[in-house]
Write a protein that holds these residues in place. Structure first.
Motif, PDB file in Angstrom:
ATOM      1  N   LEU A  62       0.843  -1.206   0.000  1.00 52.52           N
ATOM      2  CA  LEU A  62       0.000   0.000   0.000  1.00 52.52           C
ATOM      3  C   LEU A  62       0.878   1.256   0.000  1.00 52.52           C
ATOM      4  O   LEU A  62       0.659   2.196  -0.766  1.00 52.52           O
ATOM      5  N   ILE A  63       1.894   1.253   0.856  1.00 52.73           N
ATOM      6  CA  ILE A  63       2.812   2.399   0.913  1.00 52.73           C
ATOM      7  C   ILE A  63       3.486   2.577  -0.455  1.00 52.73           C
ATOM      8  O   ILE A  63       3.595   3.688  -0.973  1.00 52.73           O
ATOM      9  N   ALA A  64       3.897   1.444  -1.044  1.00 47.92           N
ATOM     10  CA  ALA A  64       4.572   1.519  -2.344  1.00 47.92           C
ATOM     11  C   ALA A  64       3.636   2.086  -3.408  1.00 47.92           C
ATOM     12  O   ALA A  64       4.030   2.950  -4.198  1.00 47.92           O
ATOM     13  N   MET A 255       3.332   7.661   4.668  1.00 49.11           N
ATOM     14  CA  MET A 255       3.381   6.584   5.656  1.00 49.11           C
ATOM     15  C   MET A 255       2.202   6.693   6.608  1.00 49.11           C
ATOM     16  O   MET A 255       1.494   5.723   6.860  1.00 49.11           O
ATOM     17  N   ARG A 256       1.966   7.892   7.110  1.00 46.72           N
ATOM     18  CA  ARG A 256       0.881   8.054   8.066  1.00 46.72           C
ATOM     19  C   ARG A 256      -0.455   7.736   7.399  1.00 46.72           C
ATOM     20  O   ARG A 256      -1.297   7.056   7.963  1.00 46.72           O
ATOM     21  N   ALA A 257      -0.621   8.230   6.176  1.00 45.31           N
ATOM     22  CA  ALA A 257      -1.881   8.001   5.474  1.00 45.31           C
ATOM     23  C   ALA A 257      -2.122   6.511   5.263  1.00 45.31           C
ATOM     24  O   ALA A 257      -3.212   5.999   5.529  1.00 45.31           O
ATOM     25  N   ALA A 258      -1.070   5.792   4.845  1.00 46.88           N
ATOM     26  CA  ALA A 258      -1.239   4.371   4.549  1.00 46.88           C
ATOM     27  C   ALA A 258      -1.603   3.600   5.808  1.00 46.88           C
ATOM     28  O   ALA A 258      -2.499   2.741   5.793  1.00 46.88           O
ATOM     29  N   GLN A 415      13.026  10.906  -1.473  1.00 47.68           N
ATOM     30  CA  GLN A 415      12.480  12.227  -1.808  1.00 47.68           C
ATOM     31  C   GLN A 415      10.967  12.259  -1.666  1.00 47.68           C
ATOM     32  O   GLN A 415      10.388  13.243  -1.224  1.00 47.68           O
ATOM     33  N   GLU A 416      10.333  11.169  -2.076  1.00 43.85           N
ATOM     34  CA  GLU A 416       8.880  11.169  -2.082  1.00 43.85           C
ATOM     35  C   GLU A 416       8.331  10.916  -0.676  1.00 43.85           C
ATOM     36  O   GLU A 416       7.329  11.493  -0.286  1.00 43.85           O
ATOM     37  N   LEU A 417       8.984  10.047   0.068  1.00 48.91           N
ATOM     38  CA  LEU A 417       8.444   9.659   1.374  1.00 48.91           C
ATOM     39  C   LEU A 417       8.844  10.616   2.487  1.00 48.91           C
ATOM     40  O   LEU A 417       8.146  10.745   3.480  1.00 48.91           O
ATOM     41  N   ARG A 418       9.974  11.289   2.309  1.00 51.02           N
ATOM     42  CA  ARG A 418      10.462  12.246   3.301  1.00 51.02           C
ATOM     43  C   ARG A 418      10.212  11.794   4.727  1.00 51.02           C
ATOM     44  O   ARG A 418       9.413  12.382   5.446  1.00 51.02           O
ATOM     45  N   MET A 419      10.836  10.732   5.130  1.00 52.06           N
ATOM     46  CA  MET A 419      10.608  10.272   6.486  1.00 52.06           C
ATOM     47  C   MET A 419      11.900   9.836   7.132  1.00 52.06           C
ATOM     48  O   MET A 419      12.943   9.774   6.496  1.00 52.06           O
TER      49      MET A 419
END
Ligand code: TRP
Length: 454
Positions: A62-64, A255-258, A415-419
């Motif tokens: 899902l995250i991917a 991440m939080r959304a998923a 870059q996209e996940l910024r975590m």
């Protein structure tokens, strides 16, 4: 973070994304499919394997999916092509998007038939059609419905029309507006129904049944079903979450959304069990009925409980709403692709809708006029339901995991996940090794290869 913009528009807030993705995840899968799978495959043990699949296989994918979508900002097919080219890899990856669209069409064709039953049952409940009826009688009532091709056609055509109208209006005016109303309503209805079931039903028997773990009842095939269902319930493997991710604003944390979506979906699956099984047990109704559990057994419970016709209607309204917000996400990958080819949205919707309508007709007929045509004892309905969810979705998911884990560079992902670096590494490690190996092992296990070798 990518500078790209989606030509289809963007969700207006984090809440809008959450409602849309949760609306997609919560569907017939949670309320119709999950209870009968758990009922047929040993209750608690099935539930545990399912939860493990959610955490180790489905959530990482899902995250991917959301990450790929937001980076590509196009329909799944074009997102695959574009991201592969960005990384200097083959554009053949677009094929994953293509297979996904096919799976989506197959899924929606039986999905809309089941959602059509649900619509009809709202009407039957209000009319008191199953008031005081025995389980045999409600079983018969359901067979009458599925054996009438035209009556069935009326209801899934209505359901498809409702779905297409929303998708035709686009991301903000269609999808987003619909989920703002429907998803909260869905939670209210569910809370009401759980409270009702706990008061009038046999909660104790339900809990013992759903939560007592008996691994001896769990076959290799059941493990495959649990994994297939973890894909189905989180809307994975066809690009639905890719396309919803493509409309996600850059400022939100993926991440939080998923995680919120996966948690909400799982809570709803558990609550749906608590809304259904106490009623069945209170009336000693059969629980291992397969796909007709909700339609053949449950009405007999509602029919003999206080205010059953009202709560019955509420139950099928809940089921319809859940199916509706999911169906829109099953065709959006195809519609967005046609729009990118230059078609108008209404025209794309009409084209996809016609194809789905025709393949729904196949499913419809497979239950009546063509019910004699089977393959290893399965009708076309069973085949579509099994092959799409338990074979095509895990395969699609496997390819998505390989693409995100091995083709896209870690830099792009970061870059996209910024975590937090540690959390990112953990996710990537699971996605690269645990998820693909898990999917493969479960496939082999279901084929009997592993057990044969031992
Ligand atoms: N998740 C939905 C359910 O549980 C069904 C669904 C919506 C779906 N979009 C999907 C399933 C994409 C597979 C792929 O009913």
């Amino acid at each position: 973070m990518s500078e790209r913009k989606s030509i289809h528009g963007e969700w207006s807030s984090g809440m809008a994304f959450f409602l849309a993705a949760t609306g997609s995840a919560i569907g017939l899968g949670n309320i119709w499919r999950f209870p009968y799978l758990a009922g047929e495959n040993g209750g608690g043990a099935f539930m545990l394997v399912y939860l493990a699949c959610i955490v180790l296989i489905a959530l990482p994918i899902l995250i991917a999916e959301i990450t790929l979508g937001r980076r590509g900002r196009e329909s799944p097919l074009n997102t695959f092509r574009r991201l592969a080219l960005d990384e200097g890899r083959s554009r053949a990856w677009a094929g994953v998007g293509f297979i996904g669209m096919l799976s989506g069409i197959i899924i929606l064709s039986f999905y809309s038939v089941v959602a059509g039953w649900s619509l009809e049952y709202i009407w039957l409940s209000l009319r008191g059609a199953y008031q005081g009826a025995s389980a045999d009688r409600t079983d018969q009532l359901f067979s009458m419905l599925t054996s009438s091709p035209w009556q069935q056609m009326f209801w899934y055509t209505l359901f498809l029309a409702l779905t297409l109208i929303i998708v035709a209006r686009g991301v903000r005016k269609g999808l987003e507006r619909a989920v703002w109303i429907m998803v909260p309503l869905l939670f209210v209805l569910l809370a009401m129904l759980v409270a009702y079931a706990l008061v009038v039903g046999d909660a104790h028997a339900a809990i013992v049944y759903l939560y007592s773990v008996d691994f001896s009842r769990l076959s290799g095939h059941a493990v495959l079903l649990a994994m297939g269902h973890s894909f189905f319930t989180l809307s994975l493997g066809i690009g639905a979450m890719i396309v919803y991710g493509a409309y996600m604003p850059n400022r939100l944390s993926i991440m939080r959304a998923a995680i919120s979506v996966a948690v909400a979906d799982t809570v709803v699956a558990v609550l749906a069990g608590l809304a259904i099984f106490p009623l069945l047990f209170a009336r000693h109704l059969p629980v291992a009925q397969g796909p007709k559990l909700i339609f053949a057994s449950l009405p007999a419970a509602f029919g003999s409980l206080p205010f059953g016709f009202l709560f019955g209607a509420a139950f099928f309204a809940l089921l319809t709403l859940a199916a509706w917000t999911s169906a829109i996400s099953i065709i959006e990958p195809v519609v967005s692709w046609l729009v990118e080819l230059g078609w108008s949205r209404p025209r794309s919707v009409l084209a996809v809708g016609s194809v789905v309508w025709m393949s729904s007709m196949l499913i419809d007929f497979s239950l009546n006029v063509w019910s004699g045509i089977t393959w290893q004892g399965r009708t076309l309905f069973d085949l579509f339901n099994f092959v799409s969810s338990d074979i095509m979705l895990p395969l699609g998911g496997l390819l998505i995991a390989l693409f995100a884990g091995w083709v896209i560079s870690e830099r792009s992902l970061r870059q996209e996940l910024r975590m937090n670096r540690g959390a990112l590494r953990l996710w990537l490690w699971v996605l690269r090794y645990v998820t693909p190996v898990g999917v493969l092992l479960i496939f082999l296990n279901a084929l009997g290869l592993i057990r044969g070798a031992l």
